[in-house]
Write a protein that holds these residues in place. Structure first.
Motif, short mmCIF file in Angstrom:
data_model
loop_
_atom_site.label_atom_id
_atom_site.label_comp_id
_atom_site.label_asym_id
_atom_site.label_seq_id
_atom_site.Cartn_x
_atom_site.Cartn_y
_atom_site.Cartn_z
N ASP A 166 42.40 34.25 41.88
CA ASP A 166 41.20 33.65 41.29
C ASP A 166 41.32 33.46 39.78
OD1 ASP A 166 40.12 33.77 43.87
OD2 ASP A 166 39.24 35.74 43.51
N GLY A 167 42.51 33.08 39.33
CA GLY A 167 42.71 32.82 37.92
C GLY A 167 42.76 34.05 37.04
N ARG A 168 42.91 35.23 37.66
CA ARG A 168 42.93 36.48 36.91
C ARG A 168 44.15 37.30 37.31
NH1 ARG A 168 38.21 37.19 34.31
NH2 ARG A 168 38.29 39.46 34.13
N LEU A 169 44.65 38.07 36.36
CA LEU A 169 45.72 39.02 36.59
C LEU A 169 45.09 40.39 36.83
CD1 LEU A 169 48.13 37.89 33.74
CD2 LEU A 169 48.28 37.32 36.15
N ARG A 170 45.58 41.10 37.85
CA ARG A 170 44.93 42.35 38.26
C ARG A 170 45.99 43.45 38.44
NH1 ARG A 170 39.81 40.61 40.15
NH2 ARG A 170 39.72 38.34 40.42
N TRP A 171 45.62 44.66 38.02
CA TRP A 171 46.50 45.82 38.16
C TRP A 171 45.65 47.08 38.15
CZ3 TRP A 171 45.34 43.22 33.82
CH2 TRP A 171 45.04 43.92 32.65
N VAL A 172 46.27 48.23 38.39
CA VAL A 172 45.53 49.49 38.33
C VAL A 172 46.10 50.36 37.23
CG1 VAL A 172 44.85 49.43 40.76
CG2 VAL A 172 46.96 50.62 40.09
N ALA A 173 45.24 51.23 36.69
CA ALA A 173 45.63 52.15 35.64
C ALA A 173 44.96 53.50 35.88
CB ALA A 173 45.23 51.60 34.27
N SER A 174 45.52 54.54 35.29
CA SER A 174 44.95 55.88 35.40
C SER A 174 43.79 56.02 34.42
CB SER A 174 46.01 56.95 35.10
OG SER A 174 47.07 56.88 36.02
N GLY A 175 42.65 56.48 34.94
CA GLY A 175 41.49 56.75 34.09
C GLY A 175 41.25 58.24 33.96
N ALA A 176 40.28 58.60 33.16
CA ALA A 176 39.97 60.02 32.95
C ALA A 176 39.35 60.62 34.20
CB ALA A 176 39.00 60.17 31.77
N GLY A 177 39.61 61.92 34.41
CA GLY A 177 38.96 62.64 35.50
C GLY A 177 39.39 62.21 36.88
N GLY A 178 40.66 61.80 37.04
CA GLY A 178 41.15 61.43 38.35
C GLY A 178 40.64 60.09 38.85
N VAL A 179 40.20 59.23 37.94
CA VAL A 179 39.67 57.92 38.31
C VAL A 179 40.78 56.87 38.24
CG1 VAL A 179 38.16 56.06 37.46
CG2 VAL A 179 37.29 58.39 37.66
N THR A 180 40.73 55.93 39.16
CA THR A 180 41.60 54.75 39.09
C THR A 180 40.82 53.60 38.48
OG1 THR A 180 42.94 55.38 41.00
CG2 THR A 180 42.87 53.04 40.44
N GLU A 181 41.40 52.97 37.48
CA GLU A 181 40.79 51.79 36.88
C GLU A 181 41.42 50.54 37.49
OE1 GLU A 181 40.04 53.68 32.41
OE2 GLU A 181 41.64 52.20 32.75
N VAL A 182 40.62 49.72 38.13
CA VAL A 182 41.09 48.42 38.60
C VAL A 182 40.81 47.44 37.47
CG1 VAL A 182 40.91 46.64 40.35
CG2 VAL A 182 40.55 49.04 40.97
N ARG A 183 41.86 46.93 36.86
CA ARG A 183 41.73 46.09 35.67
C ARG A 183 42.02 44.62 36.01
NH1 ARG A 183 42.42 48.33 30.18
NH2 ARG A 183 41.59 50.46 30.30
N ALA A 184 41.33 43.73 35.28
CA ALA A 184 41.52 42.30 35.49
C ALA A 184 41.28 41.56 34.19
CB ALA A 184 40.57 41.79 36.57
#
Length: 358
Positions: A166-184
């Motif tokens: 959808d015209g966006r680049l997407r990846w995951v990253a480590s967040g604080a407190g055991g959270v996964t950040e889904v980034r776009a």
């Protein structure tokens, strides 16, 4: 980092189980248990394939990162003087076009090369941190930095570590407190959208994501990031499970201590064994193109050479095809399977475009 992975019998979640097969010779009783696989040239005579030199015309070693077809790719090579690392587009005729170059003094790497249509995207890592870049593949296209706001990006050696949708680049990253950040972020750049999710997740084909990355038993849930719908994975009592949006791979040990590899639907249906004895997983991604499961069978010389028999199970026909009797350096990107034959010092790369299998 793009690197040679010729000595690597298994990867990802099931590596510990599969690695035990390295010490075992194929048991005599098991040798006659299965029908010999058909060679790929006979099973898929019209599929596109190629044999490619490991070095460029200038003599430098070339490491492909993603294939565009059986003969053309994008990858990396050091400059002849060793002072820089180049990102190159290698054409079918062997000619190359430089896309980017980074000084070797900055410890550079190009990671997670991803192609969708005419768009190429990748991560660049140097001493200065991690950045996301993109470029069109046509002549005259200029690469541009998309963002330096990558977070603590996670890489699983999967072709979905970086996804274009959808015209966006997407990846995951480590967040604080055991959270996964889904980034776009938009391909052209701009603010980065960060969507936090409790637990450890990794991207699959858009819009799916899976958990269980940090769980020895594997996936529990598939989640559609557009609808928010969760699909519970029917986990087996034993073995480790990894999933795509369509298939799940189960790796376990049988009563004799040999590996068993099975496929099933996420809901537990259509479960069937595809390999046993000294089989080992070869790539992280489960059933690429929703059709082909790639694995290896360890032989008596595998521990010495790092090579193994390379096989592909085709889910439509439930048949197994031999790709190579003695392969190393296996990876699959953009539907193209790549492996090498020869020694660590002298080898040739081979490709098979699975998208062209009829």
């Amino acid at each position: 980092m793009l690197r040679d992975r010729r000595i690597r019998p298994g990867v990802g979640l099931v590596a510990a189980l599969a690695a035990s097969a390295l010490l075992l010779a194929v048991p005599p009783a098991a040798q006659g248990r299965r029908t010999a696989p058909t060679p790929a040239a006979l099973a898929w005579p019209d599929a596109q394939r190629a044999s490619l030199p490991a070095a460029l015309a200038d003599g430098t070693a070339y490491e492909p990162g993603v294939f565009l077809d059986a003969r053309s790719s994008v990858g990396t090579a050091a400059s002849r003087d060793g002072k820089s690392l180049r990102l190159l587009a290698r054409a079918a005729d062997g000619s190359v076009r430089q896309l980017r170059t980074l000084p070797s003094a900055r410890n550079p790497s190009f990671q997670s090369l991803t192609v969708t249509g005419d768009l190429l995207a990748w991560f660049e890592r140097t001493n200065g941190g991690l950045e996301l870049w993109a470029s069109g593949l046509g002549a005259g296209q200029t690469p541009h930095r998309v963002t330096a706001d990558t977070g603590e990006a996670r890489f699983y050696r999967s072709e979905t570590d970086l996804v274009v949708a959808d015209g966006r680049l997407r990846w995951v990253a480590s967040g604080a407190g055991g959270v996964t950040e889904v980034r776009a972020v938009a391909v052209g750049g701009g603010p980065v959208e960060v969507r936090p999710m409790a637990g450890t997740w990794r991207l699959l084909t858009w819009p799916w994501i899976t958990d269980g990355v940090a769980d020895s038993a594997g996936a529990r849930t598939l989640r559609d990031l557009v609808s928010g719908r969760d699909v519970a994975v029917a986990r087996p009592r034993d073995g480790a499970i990894g999933c795509s949006a369509v298939w799940c791979r189960i790796v376990s040990l049988d009563a004799d201590g040999y590996t068993r590899i099975e496929l099933m639907r996420p809901d537990g249906g259509d479960r069937h064994e595809i390999a046993g004895d000294t089989a080992a997983t070869e790539i992280v991604d489960v059933a690429p193109l929703d059709r082909f499961e790639v694995f290896a069978r360890i032989g008596a010389n595998s521990e010495l050479t790092g090579n193994a028999q390379l096989l592909v199970h085709e889910t439509l026909t439930r048949s197994t095809v031999e790709i190579s009797p003695d392969a190393g350096g296996v990876f699959l990107r953009n539907g193209v399977l790549c492996w090498s034959t020869g020694s660590q010092e002298t080898f040739v790369r081979h490709t098979l475009d699975l998208r062209t299998v009829s």
